[in-house]
Design a protein around this motif. Structure first.
Motif, PDB file in Angstrom:
ATOM      1  N   MET A 110      61.487  24.261  50.665  1.00  0.00           N
ATOM      2  CA  MET A 110      60.714  25.469  50.937  1.00  0.00           C
ATOM      3  C   MET A 110      61.198  26.619  50.028  1.00  0.00           C
ATOM      4  SD  MET A 110      60.622  27.853  54.246  1.00  0.00           S
ATOM      5  CE  MET A 110      61.919  28.887  53.643  1.00  0.00           C
ATOM      6  N   ILE A 111      62.529  26.771  49.944  1.00  0.00           N
ATOM      7  CA  ILE A 111      63.063  27.839  49.084  1.00  0.00           C
ATOM      8  C   ILE A 111      62.661  27.568  47.636  1.00  0.00           C
ATOM      9  CG2 ILE A 111      65.142  29.074  48.434  1.00  0.00           C
ATOM     10  CD1 ILE A 111      66.425  28.094  50.961  1.00  0.00           C
ATOM     11  N   ALA A 112      62.652  26.279  47.251  1.00  0.00           N
ATOM     12  CA  ALA A 112      62.275  25.934  45.879  1.00  0.00           C
ATOM     13  C   ALA A 112      60.838  26.345  45.601  1.00  0.00           C
ATOM     14  CB  ALA A 112      62.458  24.440  45.647  1.00  0.00           C
ATOM     15  N   PHE A 113      59.922  26.064  46.536  1.00  0.00           N
ATOM     16  CA  PHE A 113      58.526  26.453  46.323  1.00  0.00           C
ATOM     17  C   PHE A 113      58.389  27.966  46.276  1.00  0.00           C
ATOM     18  CE2 PHE A 113      57.015  22.149  47.557  1.00  0.00           C
ATOM     19  CZ  PHE A 113      56.232  21.954  46.441  1.00  0.00           C
ATOM     20  N   SER A 114      59.244  28.659  47.057  1.00  0.00           N
ATOM     21  CA  SER A 114      59.217  30.114  46.996  1.00  0.00           C
ATOM     22  C   SER A 114      59.569  30.598  45.587  1.00  0.00           C
ATOM     23  CB  SER A 114      60.168  30.664  48.042  1.00  0.00           C
ATOM     24  OG  SER A 114      60.565  31.944  47.709  1.00  0.00           O
ATOM     25  N   SER A 115      60.470  29.857  44.902  1.00  0.00           N
ATOM     26  CA  SER A 115      60.807  30.203  43.517  1.00  0.00           C
ATOM     27  C   SER A 115      59.566  30.164  42.631  1.00  0.00           C
ATOM     28  CB  SER A 115      61.815  29.226  42.929  1.00  0.00           C
ATOM     29  OG  SER A 115      63.068  29.447  43.437  1.00  0.00           O
ATOM     30  N   VAL A 116      58.701  29.151  42.858  1.00  0.00           N
ATOM     31  CA  VAL A 116      57.471  29.051  42.057  1.00  0.00           C
ATOM     32  C   VAL A 116      56.667  30.338  42.212  1.00  0.00           C
ATOM     33  CG1 VAL A 116      55.348  27.769  41.726  1.00  0.00           C
ATOM     34  CG2 VAL A 116      57.421  26.561  42.316  1.00  0.00           C
ATOM     35  N   ALA A 117      56.550  30.812  43.461  1.00  0.00           N
ATOM     36  CA  ALA A 117      55.793  32.036  43.702  1.00  0.00           C
ATOM     37  C   ALA A 117      56.442  33.221  43.001  1.00  0.00           C
ATOM     38  CB  ALA A 117      55.702  32.296  45.197  1.00  0.00           C
ATOM     39  N   GLN A 118      57.773  33.287  43.059  1.00  0.00           N
ATOM     40  CA  GLN A 118      58.455  34.446  42.466  1.00  0.00           C
ATOM     41  C   GLN A 118      58.349  34.432  40.942  1.00  0.00           C
ATOM     42  OE1 GLN A 118      59.401  36.701  44.610  1.00  0.00           O
ATOM     43  NE2 GLN A 118      58.850  35.290  46.240  1.00  0.00           N
ATOM     44  N   ILE A 119      58.372  33.227  40.343  1.00  0.00           N
ATOM     45  CA  ILE A 119      58.199  33.158  38.897  1.00  0.00           C
ATOM     46  C   ILE A 119      56.785  33.597  38.539  1.00  0.00           C
ATOM     47  CG2 ILE A 119      58.033  31.500  36.996  1.00  0.00           C
ATOM     48  CD1 ILE A 119      60.610  30.276  38.237  1.00  0.00           C
ATOM     49  N   GLY A 120      55.833  33.287  39.431  1.00  0.00           N
ATOM     50  CA  GLY A 120      54.474  33.805  39.266  1.00  0.00           C
ATOM     51  C   GLY A 120      54.461  35.322  39.207  1.00  0.00           C
ATOM     52  N   TYR A 121      55.227  35.979  40.085  1.00  0.00           N
ATOM     53  CA  TYR A 121      55.331  37.442  40.075  1.00  0.00           C
ATOM     54  C   TYR A 121      55.788  37.927  38.704  1.00  0.00           C
ATOM     55  CZ  TYR A 121      55.114  38.320  45.141  1.00  0.00           C
ATOM     56  OH  TYR A 121      54.718  38.444  46.426  1.00  0.00           O
ATOM     57  N   ILE A 122      56.846  37.262  38.183  1.00  0.00           N
ATOM     58  CA  ILE A 122      57.424  37.734  36.922  1.00  0.00           C
ATOM     59  C   ILE A 122      56.394  37.641  35.799  1.00  0.00           C
ATOM     60  CG2 ILE A 122      59.235  37.325  35.227  1.00  0.00           C
ATOM     61  CD1 ILE A 122      60.954  36.310  37.535  1.00  0.00           C
ATOM     62  N   TYR A 123      55.678  36.480  35.744  1.00  0.00           N
ATOM     63  CA  TYR A 123      54.689  36.321  34.677  1.00  0.00           C
ATOM     64  C   TYR A 123      53.517  37.271  34.876  1.00  0.00           C
ATOM     65  CZ  TYR A 123      56.861  32.616  32.147  1.00  0.00           C
ATOM     66  OH  TYR A 123      57.720  31.922  31.360  1.00  0.00           O
ATOM     67  N   MET A 124      53.183  37.554  36.143  1.00  0.00           N
ATOM     68  CA  MET A 124      52.119  38.519  36.404  1.00  0.00           C
ATOM     69  C   MET A 124      52.514  39.872  35.817  1.00  0.00           C
ATOM     70  SD  MET A 124      51.514  41.136  38.700  1.00  0.00           S
ATOM     71  CE  MET A 124      52.369  40.889  40.232  1.00  0.00           C
ATOM     72  N   GLY A 125      53.779  40.272  36.028  1.00  0.00           N
ATOM     73  CA  GLY A 125      54.237  41.559  35.495  1.00  0.00           C
ATOM     74  C   GLY A 125      54.176  41.601  33.986  1.00  0.00           C
ATOM     75  N   ILE A 126      54.593  40.482  33.332  1.00  0.00           N
ATOM     76  CA  ILE A 126      54.511  40.437  31.866  1.00  0.00           C
ATOM     77  C   ILE A 126      53.054  40.532  31.445  1.00  0.00           C
ATOM     78  CG2 ILE A 126      54.962  39.019  29.824  1.00  0.00           C
ATOM     79  CD1 ILE A 126      57.306  37.807  31.318  1.00  0.00           C
ATOM     80  N   GLY A 127      52.181  39.831  32.193  1.00  0.00           N
ATOM     81  CA  GLY A 127      50.770  39.770  31.838  1.00  0.00           C
ATOM     82  C   GLY A 127      50.047  41.093  31.997  1.00  0.00           C
ATOM     83  N   LEU A 128      50.597  42.013  32.795  1.00  0.00           N
ATOM     84  CA  LEU A 128      49.952  43.316  32.938  1.00  0.00           C
ATOM     85  C   LEU A 128      49.875  44.036  31.594  1.00  0.00           C
ATOM     86  CD1 LEU A 128      51.384  44.728  36.265  1.00  0.00           C
ATOM     87  CD2 LEU A 128      49.032  44.122  35.789  1.00  0.00           C
ATOM     88  N   GLY A 129      50.858  43.754  30.720  1.00  0.00           N
ATOM     89  CA  GLY A 129      50.784  44.290  29.364  1.00  0.00           C
ATOM     90  C   GLY A 129      51.150  45.748  29.246  1.00  0.00           C
ATOM     91  N   THR A 130      51.909  46.279  30.199  1.00  0.00           N
ATOM     92  CA  THR A 130      52.353  47.664  30.073  1.00  0.00           C
ATOM     93  C   THR A 130      53.869  47.711  30.195  1.00  0.00           C
ATOM     94  OG1 THR A 130      52.059  47.935  32.432  1.00  0.00           O
ATOM     95  CG2 THR A 130      50.270  48.699  31.043  1.00  0.00           C
ATOM     96  N   LEU A 131      54.423  48.864  29.826  1.00  0.00           N
ATOM     97  CA  LEU A 131      55.874  49.038  29.926  1.00  0.00           C
ATOM     98  C   LEU A 131      56.319  48.966  31.384  1.00  0.00           C
ATOM     99  CD1 LEU A 131      58.457  49.733  28.340  1.00  0.00           C
ATOM    100  CD2 LEU A 131      58.057  52.109  28.963  1.00  0.00           C
ATOM    101  N   GLU A 132      55.493  49.532  32.284  1.00  0.00           N
ATOM    102  CA  GLU A 132      55.849  49.523  33.707  1.00  0.00           C
ATOM    103  C   GLU A 132      55.876  48.089  34.231  1.00  0.00           C
ATOM    104  OE1 GLU A 132      53.400  51.492  32.538  1.00  0.00           O
ATOM    105  OE2 GLU A 132      54.414  53.427  32.647  1.00  0.00           O
ATOM    106  N   GLY A 133      54.854  47.304  33.824  1.00  0.00           N
ATOM    107  CA  GLY A 133      54.803  45.909  34.266  1.00  0.00           C
ATOM    108  C   GLY A 133      56.022  45.149  33.798  1.00  0.00           C
ATOM    109  N   MET A 134      56.407  45.381  32.532  1.00  0.00           N
ATOM    110  CA  MET A 134      57.564  44.678  31.981  1.00  0.00           C
ATOM    111  C   MET A 134      58.839  45.097  32.706  1.00  0.00           C
ATOM    112  SD  MET A 134      58.160  42.403  29.886  1.00  0.00           S
ATOM    113  CE  MET A 134      57.119  42.161  28.479  1.00  0.00           C
ATOM    114  N   THR A 135      58.973  46.403  33.000  1.00  0.00           N
ATOM    115  CA  THR A 135      60.150  46.872  33.737  1.00  0.00           C
ATOM    116  C   THR A 135      60.219  46.179  35.093  1.00  0.00           C
ATOM    117  OG1 THR A 135      59.679  48.998  32.744  1.00  0.00           O
ATOM    118  CG2 THR A 135      61.382  48.955  34.409  1.00  0.00           C
TER     119      THR A 135
END
Lengths: 126, 497
Positions: free
Chosen positions: B311-336
């Motif tokens: 379960m914790i491992a699958f939660s990691s998948v979701a959290q990595i999704g968050y990180i890529y979502m932030g990169i994908g926003l394409g702004t300095l705030e998203g990257m921060t």
């Protein structure tokens, strides 16, 4: 700009890309572990072919000084060769690691099929 | 040149060197040497961080005696030093917290091998953080993969071998794509050093030369690193690898190995290709989309899971999704926000893995939820720590997870409506799903029932409890004093370009 003239000049690069795709799909889709490893090696070798092709310049020789230093224009770029050598070292070590893992799995489950191993593992658990 | 500027080079080399030393000693000494080396590197990274905060500018360090276009280089800025410091802290705490299990689950003759792998992993992570040369980055990515594979399979049973094979297959696909991308970039620009490639690419983008190869190379590099860091559709190897390996390995793999690749990707975005070219190539929209899918799908899989580690491992998948979502926003705030989430997720996920192991220990080594009922009463420190981790993951104020959710929220509100709405909706849904599976677990471990494991003697370990306390403090510090860290991240990102 059409693809025609570019393709006839760079046909060897196109071949290396096709080889890369063949290796990639084999590594991804084959069930048999040995075939997967063969796919891995085809994929890596295709990249080295691509690098070697890009490093070669028509009419020049390998950068080995035979009789006195000639001018720079006589030699090809030596860096792609160095990169290929490094890449070969890496690919040999990952192939060895994969093969040793395959041996371990084969001794335990007497099969090379990864999906079958997963099914056996699930049975073992219950 | 100041003596302090040697620190990145020293830390990489020290870690590699201690790997060779630990191969010659027995497990006990290997453990001591390893802990000592990580502490030394941690201290040196702190010094470097303060030095860089003082000088306010990054520097490049020449390796060997050849200047820029020919020789190899190391580069250090605030962000790199912060990452190195943070990775060392997490690694040390994960090792201390999981030490009891390490000693039980790994054959005594192989104990020292584990520490060799840890040393190799640390040196490759540091090299990924500091290097200024793309091909060096590739070589250390492979070293990272090999040592991570070793960490999975050092606890020897069928599950770990299968997980290691699956991990290797996915990783090798990723590194194949990465290598091809680097080769294409090298062929277009004729350079391997990040700064030289960037100036060539700016020229190419201005004249429009080699447009297609450039986009292809960017796509290959992004997809390759996304596969390696287990972005959503490529996560099939992850649950077993994290679920069945020894606790320290799971903590280190989830919080450091995948983050190392993401950091390399961020670095390539800024330092190699340049942010404008990345934005115009539209590749980050794909990362954004997969990130959103991962946020939802990872949480859904975690809800249906019956095994706490998986379960914790699958939660990691979701959290990595968050990180890529932030990169994908394409702004300095998203990257921060993404970089802050790298830190916050690393601190929380390793805490959860280490705490979960304490809970399963008092439940007859079973990882099934049914056996874990009431486990928090049997092992109080682990119960409290797990609750803290769960609250942080859900995003309760006061813990690190809240700040990263807040940063993601502000970043997407400042974005265009096309990206703002889906992000906010997915963020909301994902938070609710997070709350469902983490609160379900917390309620279960605090349900007071009679259990066959009640009378089992619990081995008290101060080392284990101490590691958990440190993790909890780290989490609260990240949650309470986020402003200086966010400032450091923004300063580091400015130094990148």
């Amino acid at each position: 700009m059409g693809f025609g003239p570019n393709l006839s000049v760079n046909y060897a690069e196109a071949v290396s890309m096709i080889l890369f795709a063949i290796g990639f799909t084999n590594l991804l889709l084959q069930k048999n572990l040995i075939k997967k490893i063969i796919g891995l090696n085809i994929m890596d070798t295709a990249t080295y072919l691509f690098l070697a092709l890009k490093g070669y310049i028509q009419g020049r020789v390998a950068p080995i000084v035979v009789d006195g230093v000639q001018e720079v224009e006589a030699y090809i770029n030596p860096i792609p060769g160095g990169l290929v050598l490094t890449g070969i070292v890496v690919s040999v070590s990952v192939s060895a690691l994969m093969l040793s893992l395959t041996i371990r799995l084969y001794r335990r489950y007497h099969t090379l099929d990864l999906d079958e191993i997963s099914t056996l593992l699930k049975k073992e658990e219950n | 040149m100041d003596f302090v500027q040697n620190i990145p080079f020293f830390s990489i080399l020290l870690s590699l060197f201690s790997g060779t030393v630990t191969s010659m000693v027995n497990g006990k000494w290997a453990k001591r040497i390893n802990a000592f080396i990580i502490t030394v590197i941690m201290a040196m990274s702190t010094v470097l961080l303060f030095y860089l905060l003082g000088t306010k500018e990054s520097y490049t360090f020449m390796m060997g005696h050849f200047p820029a276009p020919w020789g190899n280089e190391i580069r250090a800025g605030v962000l790199e030093a912060l990452m190195a410091l943070f990775f060392c802290i997490i690694m040390l705490l994960s090792l201390v917290g999981g030490r009891g299990h390490l000693e039980r689950e790994i054959a005594p003759s192989k104990q020292n091998l584990y520490y060799i792998l840890i040393n190799l992993l640390l040196s490759s992570l540091l090299a990924l953080i500091y290097t200024n040369d793309l091909f060096t980055a590739y070589v250390f990515v492979e070293i990272n993969t090999i040592s991570a594979c070793g960490l999975i399979m050092i606890r020897q049973n069928g599950h770990t071998f299968e997980a290691a094979v699956r991990y290797m297959i996915m990783s090798l696909l990723g590194s194949g794509l990465l290598l091809l991308g680097i080769c294409i970039l090298y062929d277009c620009t004729g350079h391997l050093l990040m700064s030289n490639i960037k100036s060539s690419i700016i020229m190419m983008a201005a004249t429009g030369d080699y447009h297609i190869p450039l986009v292809v190379a960017i796509a290959f590099i992004c997809v390759g690193l996304a596969i390696k860091s287990a972005l959503f559709p490529f996560h099939s190897w992850l649950p077993n690898a994290y679920g069945y390996s020894t606790a320290s390995s799971a903590a280190i793999l989830s919080s450091l190995v995948s983050k190392g690749y993401i950091f390399l990707l961020i670095k390539i975005c800024y330092r190699v290709i340049g942010w404008e070219v990345i934005l115009s190539s539209k590749v980050i929209h794909i990362l954004f989309l997969f990130g959103l899918c991962g946020m939802i799908m990872g949480s859904l899989s975690a809800i249906s899971e019956n095994d706490i580690r998986r379960m914790i491992a699958f939660s990691s998948v979701a959290q990595i999704g968050y990180i890529y979502m932030g990169i994908g926003l394409g702004t300095l705030e998203g990257m921060t926000a993404s970089i802050y989430h790298i830190l916050s997720h690393a601190a929380t996920k390793s805490l959860l893995f280490i705490a979960a192991v304490g809970l399963t220990d008092t439940s007859g080594q079973s990882k099934k939820f049914i056996d874990l009922t009431g486990a928090a009463y049997r092992n109080k420190p682990a119960g409290i720590a797990f609750t803290v981790g769960a609250l942080s993951m859900v995003g309760i104020p006061g813990f690190s997870g809240f700040i990263s959710k807040l940063l993601f929220g502000t970043a997407c509100i400042q974005n265009t409506p096309y990206k703002m709405l889906p992000t906010l909706i997915c963020l909301g849904i994902s938070t609710i799903l997070n709350a469902i599976y983490f609160m379900k677990t917390v309620i279960r471990i605090y349900t007071p029932v009679k259990s066959p494991y009640d009378n089992m003697p619990v081995k008290k370990s101060f080392r284990y409890a101490g590691a958990l306390v440190c993790f909890v403090i780290l989490n609260i510090v990240l949650g309470m004093c986020s402003t200086p860290i966010v400032n450091m991240i923004q300063m580091g990102l400015k130094m990148f370009s």
